[in-house]
Design an enzyme around this catalytic site. Structure first.
Site, PDB file in Angstrom:
ATOM      1  N   MET A   1     -44.336  50.279   6.161  1.00 17.34           N
ATOM      2  CA  MET A   1     -45.502  50.451   5.319  1.00 17.34           C
ATOM      3  C   MET A   1     -45.194  51.172   4.036  1.00 17.34           C
ATOM      4  SD  MET A   1     -47.412  53.659   5.207  1.00 17.34           S
ATOM      5  CE  MET A   1     -47.300  54.165   6.892  1.00 17.34           C
ATOM      6  N   PRO A   2     -44.435  52.237   4.133  1.00 14.71           N
ATOM      7  CA  PRO A   2     -44.163  52.726   2.776  1.00 14.71           C
ATOM      8  C   PRO A   2     -43.320  51.693   2.029  1.00 14.71           C
ATOM      9  CG  PRO A   2     -43.583  54.389   4.434  1.00 14.71           C
ATOM     10  CD  PRO A   2     -43.791  53.093   5.152  1.00 14.71           C
ATOM     11  N   LEU A   3     -43.675  51.476   0.787  1.00 17.52           N
ATOM     12  CA  LEU A   3     -42.806  50.731  -0.126  1.00 17.52           C
ATOM     13  C   LEU A   3     -42.245  51.769  -1.087  1.00 17.52           C
ATOM     14  CD1 LEU A   3     -41.644  48.083  -1.245  1.00 17.52           C
ATOM     15  CD2 LEU A   3     -43.711  47.878  -2.637  1.00 17.52           C
TER      16      LEU A   3
END
Lengths: 127, 127, 127
Positions: free
Chosen positions: A1-3
């Protein structure tokens, strides 16, 4: 989810420094803010001094061309304490594991809703 | 209004693949979430495997170097259903029109207020 | 605190145009929205017409390859009036100081919380 977007100067002796930074940032997120294992997506760009601009003394922190700008887009809802722990963990590990000066970390978080992600197949996996 | 950042691997046979991806994403936004015609602004970056990092199996989705990371900054207020429709439409059309594997789409939305845009002349056209 | 991403076409006669744009944007932020002196951090990318995509007439504004896309991540809380003043100031100064057409400015703001920044040493200096 983190980009995660990582921007750093090119011309470092080790061409994989960007990847190493990325691995440290990824593991710090897993260990501090509950990012799931394997949730590892990053875009790295190399720059020269004409295209990665930083102030060398803002807030009385002495920065060098070794500066690393880390912008993380992630789900909203982290407490301030967890954000602080994340910054501290990234800075400590980048220093310990790949010798990045603590002063040369620049970190920014951009928060989004959990339905703002599709990890493939056109599905909003977190919604 | 949407500003779209598309990141993909270089070395594809067709140098215009980035543009084609961009056109599909643009048209999907027009057709599903009411983006106005001609509101088409995109930044595309090519990468190698050292600078576009992805997990090949996160959430049991099998990703390849054909991965395309699409980050869209757009106005807040879309329903969850519209976001889902957008993801689905992008994935289906990228697959049908330019043969992108559905597993290789990574999409993220960043939402902003409508007064956060100037399209020229120093004016906030949507405010 | 603002992190500024500037995207423009390469091949301009002056290789430092990106930096000059950045300096104008920085000074405009200091003068209009109270950004502290020295708070100057920017990432500039050069593109060709295949990777910087824009519509040449959206909203009846005539854009050219001289387009400059400016995306600013900054703290939330600016009034609409201040945002408008920022856009206007950037466009006027880019035109006056380095001859950028007013129609060729594209500006987008992404707002974050004040604890979403670390400027070094792993500390959230604004929290």
């Amino acid at each position: 989810m983190p980009l995660v977007r990582i921007s750093l100067m090119k011309g470092k002796p080790d061409e994989f420094v960007g990847q190493k930074v990325g691995e440290v940032v990824y593991q710090a997120m897993v260990d501090t803010i509950n990012v799931p294992a394997k949730d590892h997506f990053q875009i790295i760009t190399d720059h020269d001094s004409n295209t990665l601009i930083y102030d060398p003394t803002y807030l009385d922190i002495q920065r060098t061309p070794g500066i690393i700008v880390i912008q993380i887009t992630l789900n909203e809802g982290l407490t301030v304490e967890l954000k602080k722990l994340l910054y501290q963990t990234i800075a400590e590990r980048l220093h310990r594991e790949i010798d990045v000066r603590r002063e040369d970390d620049f970190i920014n978080l951009v928060e989004v809703k959990k339905e703002n992600w599709s990890f493939g197949n056109g599905i909003a996996q977190y919604a």
